[in-house]
Design an enzyme around this catalytic site. Sequence first.
Site, PDB file in Angstrom:
ATOM      1  CB  VAL A  65      -0.975   0.038   1.197  1.00 28.85           C
ATOM      2  CG1 VAL A  65      -2.027  -1.049   1.056  1.00 28.85           C
ATOM      3  CG2 VAL A  65      -0.225  -0.067   2.525  1.00 28.85           C
ATOM      4  CG  ASN A  91      -7.768  -5.024   7.564  1.00 27.90           C
ATOM      5  OD1 ASN A  91      -8.144  -4.896   8.727  1.00 27.90           O
ATOM      6  ND2 ASN A  91      -7.006  -6.044   7.168  1.00 27.90           N
ATOM      7  CB  SER A 143      -7.071   0.790  16.901  1.00 25.42           C
ATOM      8  OG  SER A 143      -6.845   0.229  18.184  1.00 25.42           O
ATOM      9  CE1 TYR A 156      -2.005  -0.700  15.172  1.00 19.18           C
ATOM     10  CE2 TYR A 156      -3.246  -0.135  17.149  1.00 19.18           C
ATOM     11  CZ  TYR A 156      -3.153  -0.805  15.935  1.00 19.18           C
ATOM     12  OH  TYR A 156      -4.193  -1.573  15.498  1.00 19.18           O
TER      13      TYR A 156
END
Length: 250
Positions: A65, A91, A143, A156
Amino acid sequence: MNQPNEDMNDKICVVTGAARGLGRAISEALARAGATRVYACDINMAPAQSWIGDYPNVTAATLDVCDPQALSELSGRILAEHGRVDVVVNNAGITRDALLDKMTESDWDLVMNVNLKGVFMMTQAMLPLMKLHNKGSIVSISSIVGTDGNIGQSNYAASKGGIISMTRGWAKEFARGGARIRANCIAPGFINTEMTQAVPEKVLDKMRARIPLGELGEPRDIAEGVLFLASERSRYITGQVLKIDGGLVL
C-alpha cells in the site's frame, strides 16, 4: 460457503491486508454478501491460498500500500476490468510496540508509513474510480488505541488517530458537489486474531476482565461492521467512528 445475500449486489470492492485475520473475514463477508468482485490485497497473499479458492468472486492481488507504482497498476486493472470501485476497505496495518524511551525512529516511521500513509495512498489511488459514478463507501480500520491511547503504542496510536482525522476530513471533501462518496472508520477493541492468540493466557484473562461483555471479539464482528458501513443500509452515515469493542471504551 454460505448462500450469498444481496447487500453487496453489483459492488466492486477492494480490501487491503486481506490475506488473513480481519482482512480475510472482511473479504469473505463481502463475497458472501453478493459482491460482484472483491479484490483481496496484501503484501503477502500466500496465507490466502487456504480460503480464497472457496469464493469465485474474490481475486487475489499482491500489493504494497506504500508503493505508488503498484497502486497505479491495481487502479488501472480495476478500471479495465470493471470501470469503477464501489467499496474500499483500508485494513492493512502493523505494530511495532515499545515504550517511548525505547522506541526507535525506524519503528515510528514504519508504522506511520503502513498504517497512515498507506491509507492515504490507497484512498487517493481508488478515489478517481469512485468519482466516475460519484458514489461509494470508504471504510478504514482504526482502533480504540487511536481514540483512547495505550501504553507503549505511541506510533500505533498516532497512526490510528490520524486515520480518524483524515476520514472526518474526507467525509466533508468527498461529498462536495452532490457526490455520494462516504468515509467512515471502525475502531476495534481486543479481537481474537493470530496476534492476540500469541498473548499469554493470563494476559488475555486480564483483557477479558476489562470488557463488559466478558470476551474478546471475533474477526466476524468487525467484518459485520464493515459490511454495514459499506452497504446502502448506512447510506446516511459518513464521517463516523464505529467502536466494536464489547463495551471496553465507554
